[in-house]
Scaffold this active site. Structure first.
Site, PDB file in Angstrom:
ATOM      1  N   ARG A 112       0.833  -1.205   0.000  1.00  5.85           N
ATOM      2  CA  ARG A 112       0.000   0.000   0.000  1.00  5.85           C
ATOM      3  C   ARG A 112       0.871   1.261   0.000  1.00  5.85           C
ATOM      4  O   ARG A 112       0.576   2.246  -0.682  1.00  5.85           O
ATOM      5  CB  ARG A 112      -0.936  -0.013   1.220  1.00  5.85           C
ATOM      6  CG  ARG A 112      -1.925   1.142   1.235  1.00  5.85           C
ATOM      7  CD  ARG A 112      -2.990   0.955   2.295  1.00  5.85           C
ATOM      8  NE  ARG A 112      -2.464   1.117   3.637  1.00  5.85           N
ATOM      9  CZ  ARG A 112      -3.165   0.912   4.761  1.00  5.85           C
ATOM     10  NH1 ARG A 112      -4.424   0.499   4.686  1.00  5.85           N
ATOM     11  NH2 ARG A 112      -2.621   1.091   5.937  1.00  5.85           N
ATOM     12  N   LYS A 150      -2.570   6.947   1.276  1.00  2.00           N
ATOM     13  CA  LYS A 150      -2.355   7.219   2.701  1.00  2.00           C
ATOM     14  C   LYS A 150      -1.262   8.280   2.775  1.00  2.00           C
ATOM     15  O   LYS A 150      -0.078   7.981   2.966  1.00  2.00           O
ATOM     16  CB  LYS A 150      -1.975   5.928   3.437  1.00  2.00           C
ATOM     17  CG  LYS A 150      -2.186   6.014   4.935  1.00  2.00           C
ATOM     18  CD  LYS A 150      -2.208   4.638   5.559  1.00  2.00           C
ATOM     19  CE  LYS A 150      -2.102   4.686   7.070  1.00  2.00           C
ATOM     20  NZ  LYS A 150      -3.217   5.333   7.750  1.00  2.00           N
ATOM     21  N   GLU A 201     -16.043   6.232   5.307  1.00  2.00           N
ATOM     22  CA  GLU A 201     -15.306   5.570   6.378  1.00  2.00           C
ATOM     23  C   GLU A 201     -15.316   6.471   7.604  1.00  2.00           C
ATOM     24  O   GLU A 201     -15.922   7.542   7.582  1.00  2.00           O
ATOM     25  CB  GLU A 201     -13.870   5.261   5.945  1.00  2.00           C
ATOM     26  CG  GLU A 201     -13.069   6.497   5.541  1.00  2.00           C
ATOM     27  CD  GLU A 201     -11.646   6.185   5.112  1.00  2.00           C
ATOM     28  OE1 GLU A 201     -11.116   5.124   5.483  1.00  2.00           O
ATOM     29  OE2 GLU A 201     -11.053   7.022   4.413  1.00  2.00           O
TER      30      GLU A 201
HETATM   31  N1  PXG Z   1      -9.105   4.742   7.059  1.00  2.00           N
HETATM   32  C1  PXG Z   1      -8.205   5.701   7.333  1.00  2.00           C
HETATM   33  C2  PXG Z   1      -8.434   7.078   6.860  1.00  2.00           C
HETATM   34  C3  PXG Z   1      -7.069   5.372   8.086  1.00  2.00           C
HETATM   35  O1  PXG Z   1      -6.155   6.306   8.369  1.00  2.00           O
HETATM   36  C4  PXG Z   1      -7.867   3.099   8.243  1.00  2.00           C
HETATM   37  C5  PXG Z   1      -8.965   3.476   7.484  1.00  2.00           C
HETATM   38  C6  PXG Z   1      -7.728   1.667   8.652  1.00  2.00           C
HETATM   39  O2  PXG Z   1      -6.730   1.043   7.863  1.00  2.00           O
HETATM   40  P1  PXG Z   1      -5.814  -0.116   8.440  1.00  2.00           P
HETATM   41  O3  PXG Z   1      -4.904  -0.446   7.287  1.00  2.00           O
HETATM   42  O4  PXG Z   1      -5.083   0.429   9.619  1.00  2.00           O
HETATM   43  O5  PXG Z   1      -6.705  -1.235   8.784  1.00  2.00           O
HETATM   44  C7  PXG Z   1      -6.886   4.052   8.555  1.00  2.00           C
HETATM   45  C8  PXG Z   1      -5.694   3.678   9.361  1.00  2.00           C
HETATM   46  C9  PXG Z   1      -3.017   6.703  13.998  1.00  2.00           C
HETATM   47  C10 PXG Z   1      -3.294   5.553  13.113  1.00  2.00           C
HETATM   48  O6  PXG Z   1      -2.000   6.700  14.684  1.00  2.00           O
HETATM   49  C11 PXG Z   1      -4.141   5.676  12.031  1.00  2.00           C
HETATM   50  C12 PXG Z   1      -4.360   4.580  11.209  1.00  2.00           C
HETATM   51  C13 PXG Z   1      -3.755   3.396  11.479  1.00  2.00           C
HETATM   52  C14 PXG Z   1      -2.898   3.282  12.553  1.00  2.00           C
HETATM   53  C15 PXG Z   1      -2.673   4.363  13.388  1.00  2.00           C
HETATM   54  O7  PXG Z   1      -3.824   7.625  14.034  1.00  2.00           O
HETATM   55  N2  PXG Z   1      -5.218   4.742  10.167  1.00  2.00           N
END
Ligand code: PXG
Length: 283
Positions: free
Chosen positions: A50, A149, A182
């Site tokens: 990703r 991301k 989301e």
């Molecule tokens: N949507 C968004 C906008 C995210 O930032 C997810 C979905 C979930 O994706 P994953 O791949 O984690 O299942 C995210 C993930 C933090 C932090 O420190 C943020 C995320 C992941 C880990 C830590 O704020 N965002």
């Protein structure tokens, strides 16, 4: 703490970036948040895939192959003796003069932080979360595509601010067509008539790694799983509602905009999936 900076580990005190790094000046860069369970990096290959895809979209050459970056990540985890924790991997555009042009930055900045993780309180998992729909629209796919991301999280942060102002744990964001996209940092799922449903990634969601695993595990457990556009009303009348993400893992939602979901407690299917994910992640 030891931090990976570009091509080596340095002491935390020396882990500094330039004020001319475009990652700081413009939020120009990409990142990943990755879990470590029992000393093992969870789904590293999927996270790196990703990351490289996000970098490709924004025309950012990481300047290092996937295997080399994986090795650097492993080294950073080992150097900090992280058993259960969290990795923040950032690729910044690098140092350049003022001005938007990214190509004046010669070398990307590579930063890997491996730290302990601040877990959500257990009580939240037992009781479930209260969330609100927010007015901040998820960024349009022709603006900053939600699949990237990127280091520019202001869209999500504005949504989070709305949730905090209303005393809610998370913000539910909608896309330009009014469909559910989301949460501010998590993907969303509902259960309706025993079908586990999540919006398609095209609705404006990040392709969450946790989301992908939950879709697979739910299918393996025999649940019907569908990717389908959802409206605000679909959320209000859902039988169960939950979110997935690296930090939260799987967490139930029991109230949205004052509408109580089910009997106001985490749903049965949600709990089954949550336990399965918990076991899978730690196995
Ligand atoms: N949507 C968004 C906008 C995210 O930032 C997810 C979905 C979930 O994706 P994953 O791949 O984690 O299942 C995210 C993930 C933090 C932090 O420190 C943020 C995320 C992941 C880990 C830590 O704020 N965002």
């Amino acid at each position: 703490m030891k931090i990976w900076m570009d091509d080596r580990l340095v002491d935390e005190a020396d882990a500094k970036i330039s004020v001319f790094d475009h990652g700081l000046l413009y939020g120009d860069g990409v990142f990943e948040g990755i879990r470590v369970y029992g000393g093992k990096i969870f789904e590293l290959a999927a996270h790196l895939k990703r990351l490289y895809e996000s970098a490709k979209v924004i025309r950012l050459d990481i300047g290092m192959g996937i295997d080399e970056l994986a090795a650097a990540t492993e080294k950073t985890v080992e150097a900090n003796s992280i058993a259960d924790g969290y990795i923040r991997l950032l690729i910044t555009r690098g140092i350049g003069d003022l001005g938007l042009d990214p190509f004046i930055c010669k070398n990307p900045g590579i930063i890997i932080i491996a730290d302990g993780i601040q877990l959500y309180p257990e009580e939240l998992y037992e009781k479930g979360l209260k969330v609100v729909s927010v007015s901040t629209m998820r960024s349009h796919p022709l603006a900053l595509a939600p699949q990237i991301k990127s280091l520019n999280y202001l869209n999500n942060i504005m949504a989070k601010v709305e949730a905090i102002d209303q005393g809610a744990g998370e913000a539910i964001m909608y896309n330009h067509l009014g469909y559910v996209a989301e949460a501010s940092a998590d993907n969303v799922f509902i259960v309706k008539d025993d079908v586990v449903i999540t919006p398609p990634a095209e609705a404006g969601a990040l392709g969450g790694i946790t989301r992908g695993i939950v879709i697979r595990l739910a299918g393996e457990m025999g649940y019907e799983v569908a990717e389908r556009n959802l409206t605000r009303v679909d959320l209000y009348v859902s039988d169960e509602f939950f979110m997935t993400g690296t930090a939260a893992e799987v967490i139930a939602i029991v109230d949205i905009d004052g509408r109580v979901i089910g009997d106001g407690k985490p749903g049965k299917i949600t709990e089954t999936i949550r336990k399965k994910f918990f076991e899978y992640a730690r196995s």
